[in-house]
Write an enzyme that holds these catalytic residues in place. Structure first.
Site, PDB file in Angstrom:
ATOM      1  N   GLU A 183      -5.553  -5.164  10.251  1.00  0.00           N
ATOM      2  CA  GLU A 183      -4.540  -4.142  10.493  1.00  0.00           C
ATOM      3  C   GLU A 183      -4.834  -3.435  11.816  1.00  0.00           C
ATOM      4  O   GLU A 183      -5.631  -2.479  11.840  1.00  0.00           O
ATOM      5  CB  GLU A 183      -4.543  -3.116   9.353  1.00  0.00           C
ATOM      6  CG  GLU A 183      -4.235  -3.714   7.993  1.00  0.00           C
ATOM      7  CD  GLU A 183      -3.597  -2.693   7.052  1.00  0.00           C
ATOM      8  OE1 GLU A 183      -2.540  -3.012   6.512  1.00  0.00           O
ATOM      9  OE2 GLU A 183      -4.137  -1.592   6.901  1.00  0.00           O
ATOM     10  N   HIS A 208      -9.683   1.079   4.824  1.00  0.00           N
ATOM     11  CA  HIS A 208      -8.375   1.192   5.486  1.00  0.00           C
ATOM     12  C   HIS A 208      -8.525   2.058   6.737  1.00  0.00           C
ATOM     13  O   HIS A 208      -9.331   2.998   6.757  1.00  0.00           O
ATOM     14  CB  HIS A 208      -7.350   1.809   4.526  1.00  0.00           C
ATOM     15  CG  HIS A 208      -5.962   1.719   5.077  1.00  0.00           C
ATOM     16  ND1 HIS A 208      -5.466   2.650   5.969  1.00  0.00           N
ATOM     17  CD2 HIS A 208      -4.987   0.805   4.903  1.00  0.00           C
ATOM     18  CE1 HIS A 208      -4.236   2.300   6.307  1.00  0.00           C
ATOM     19  NE2 HIS A 208      -3.916   1.188   5.676  1.00  0.00           N
ATOM     20  N   ASN A 255       0.873  -1.178   0.000  1.00  0.00           N
ATOM     21  CA  ASN A 255       0.000   0.000   0.000  1.00  0.00           C
ATOM     22  C   ASN A 255       0.909   1.227   0.000  1.00  0.00           C
ATOM     23  O   ASN A 255       1.520   1.547   1.018  1.00  0.00           O
ATOM     24  CB  ASN A 255      -0.896  -0.036   1.242  1.00  0.00           C
ATOM     25  CG  ASN A 255      -1.772   1.201   1.356  1.00  0.00           C
ATOM     26  OD1 ASN A 255      -1.768   2.061   0.469  1.00  0.00           O
ATOM     27  ND2 ASN A 255      -2.514   1.309   2.448  1.00  0.00           N
ATOM     28  N   LYS A 298       0.120   4.258  -0.219  1.00  0.00           N
ATOM     29  CA  LYS A 298      -0.496   5.423   0.449  1.00  0.00           C
ATOM     30  C   LYS A 298      -0.264   6.691  -0.386  1.00  0.00           C
ATOM     31  O   LYS A 298      -0.312   6.625  -1.608  1.00  0.00           O
ATOM     32  CB  LYS A 298       0.021   5.540   1.889  1.00  0.00           C
ATOM     33  CG  LYS A 298      -0.207   4.239   2.672  1.00  0.00           C
ATOM     34  CD  LYS A 298       0.010   4.354   4.157  1.00  0.00           C
ATOM     35  CE  LYS A 298      -0.239   3.014   4.820  1.00  0.00           C
ATOM     36  NZ  LYS A 298      -0.132   3.052   6.269  1.00  0.00           N
ATOM     37  N   SER A 322       3.316  -2.438  10.248  1.00  0.00           N
ATOM     38  CA  SER A 322       4.767  -2.511  10.466  1.00  0.00           C
ATOM     39  C   SER A 322       5.375  -3.856  10.066  1.00  0.00           C
ATOM     40  O   SER A 322       6.270  -4.359  10.746  1.00  0.00           O
ATOM     41  CB  SER A 322       5.108  -2.165  11.922  1.00  0.00           C
ATOM     42  OG  SER A 322       4.713  -0.838  12.219  1.00  0.00           O
ATOM     43  N   GLU A 332      -6.856   4.390   7.869  1.00  0.00           N
ATOM     44  CA  GLU A 332      -6.673   5.830   7.644  1.00  0.00           C
ATOM     45  C   GLU A 332      -7.934   6.437   7.033  1.00  0.00           C
ATOM     46  O   GLU A 332      -8.266   7.598   7.301  1.00  0.00           O
ATOM     47  CB  GLU A 332      -5.425   6.071   6.781  1.00  0.00           C
ATOM     48  CG  GLU A 332      -4.163   5.821   7.599  1.00  0.00           C
ATOM     49  CD  GLU A 332      -3.000   5.218   6.846  1.00  0.00           C
ATOM     50  OE1 GLU A 332      -2.952   5.308   5.607  1.00  0.00           O
ATOM     51  OE2 GLU A 332      -2.118   4.624   7.506  1.00  0.00           O
ATOM     52  N   GLY A 379       2.449   1.998  10.913  1.00  0.00           N
ATOM     53  CA  GLY A 379       3.403   3.093  10.823  1.00  0.00           C
ATOM     54  C   GLY A 379       4.093   3.419  12.131  1.00  0.00           C
ATOM     55  O   GLY A 379       4.725   4.462  12.268  1.00  0.00           O
TER      56      GLY A 379
HETATM   57  P1  13P Z   1       2.932   0.162   7.728  1.00  0.00           P
HETATM   58  O1  13P Z   1       3.477  -1.106   7.112  1.00  0.00           O
HETATM   59  O2  13P Z   1       3.674   1.396   7.280  1.00  0.00           O
HETATM   60  O3  13P Z   1       2.762   0.051   9.198  1.00  0.00           O
HETATM   61  O4  13P Z   1       1.432   0.360   7.107  1.00  0.00           O
HETATM   62  C1  13P Z   1       0.551  -0.700   7.163  1.00  0.00           C
HETATM   63  C2  13P Z   1      -0.643  -0.353   6.379  1.00  0.00           C
HETATM   64  O5  13P Z   1      -1.408   0.521   6.746  1.00  0.00           O
HETATM   65  C3  13P Z   1      -0.886  -1.072   5.120  1.00  0.00           C
HETATM   66  O6  13P Z   1      -2.146  -0.789   4.600  1.00  0.00           O
END
Ligand code: 13P
Length: 254
Positions: free
Chosen positions: A170, A98, A12, A14, A216, A100, A176
């Site tokens: 997740e 997601h 992803n 982002k 992560s 976010e 992150g």
């Molecule tokens: P990270 O791997 O940066 O923690 O992000 C995970 C994520 O949100 C994948 O959609």
């Protein structure tokens, strides 16, 4: 191989990378994955890069996912992108719900349910994200939150159209942050998700659907997570932005 489920590792991206940077990374991944590998691999670039990335990946077998979509096909919905347009840009998959989207942009279960139905209706493979916040975990509400999000998203759907569904667990506190759920914690939630799919739909569907872990995931922890029986792959954020960190995760999946 631990099951009949083909591992799936998706990056992803982002809100990162220009057209040129996205295409360059896509070409690197295509070259790096020319060797045989068991896992299915996908990338989710920003919407403006979907087309160039899908072109750069042609013939590679790497699938292209959008990061979000609207449930309507067209109309007065300023700023939105629909399933037909994602398909037109070369996407075959779409990430939905997601964390976010849920927690930064206020997406609600009801909208995610409509998006899931629309994606399936158009033949896009949905990657449905579910996950609890730290306060939920500390308050002992992980199962309620995760299964509640799952139930809300699939409400009204039958088993048949869900054959392609991919779920990504997740935990919000692991995204992150460098904090990963332990392989045992991830396995526990994945098994609960699969059990809920079995009771809500049927055992065969539950056994066939892939449940990815995200939060992560790095080359150093991927193998341990992916070795768990109900962890069928990974949704990778930060470590998917460089071929050098993403490719070892794909290799860890087999
Ligand atoms: P990270 O791997 O940066 O923690 O992000 C995970 C994520 O949100 C994948 O959609």
């Amino acid at each position: 191989m631990k099951t009949n489920r083909r591992p799936f590792v998706a990056g992803n991206w982002k809100l990162h990378m220009t057209l040129a940077e996205s295409a360059a990374l896509a070409r690197k991944l295509k070259a790096g994955l020319a060797r045989p590998h068991e896992a299915e691999v996908g990338v989710a670039p920003v919407a403006t890069s979907l087309h160039v990335v899908s072109q750069a990946l042609e013939g590679s077998g790497i699938v292209v996912a959008a990061q979000n979509m609207h449930w309507e096909d067209r109309g007065a919905y300023t700023g939105e992108i629909s399933a037909p347009l994602l398909l037109d840009a070369g996407a075959s998959h779409v990430i939905l719900g997601h964390s976010e989207r849920r927690h930064v942009f206020g997406e609600q279960d009801e909208g995610i349910r409509k998006k899931l139905a629309a994606a399936l209706g158009h033949g896009l493979v949905p990657i449905l994200c579910v996950g609890e916040q730290l306060s939920d975990r500390e308050g002992g509400r992980t199962t309620d939150v995760v299964l509640g999000q799952l139930d809300a998203a699939v409400d009204g759907l039958e088993a048949e159209p869900l054959q392609t569904l991919v779920i990504a667990y997740e935990p919000v506190w692991a995204i992150g942050t460098g904090r990963t759920a332990s392989p045992a914690d991830a396995q526990e939630v994945h098994a609960q998700i699969r059990a809920r799919l079995a009771t809500r739909f049927d055992g065969r569907l539950a056994e066939s659907l892939r449940i990815l872990y995200g939060g992560s995931v790095k080359p150093a922890n991927a193998a341990e997570l992916l070795a768990r029986p109900d962890v069928d792959g990974a949704l990778v954020g930060g470590a998917s932005l460089e071929a050098d960190t993403f490719l070892p995760i794909v290799e860890a999946a087999g």
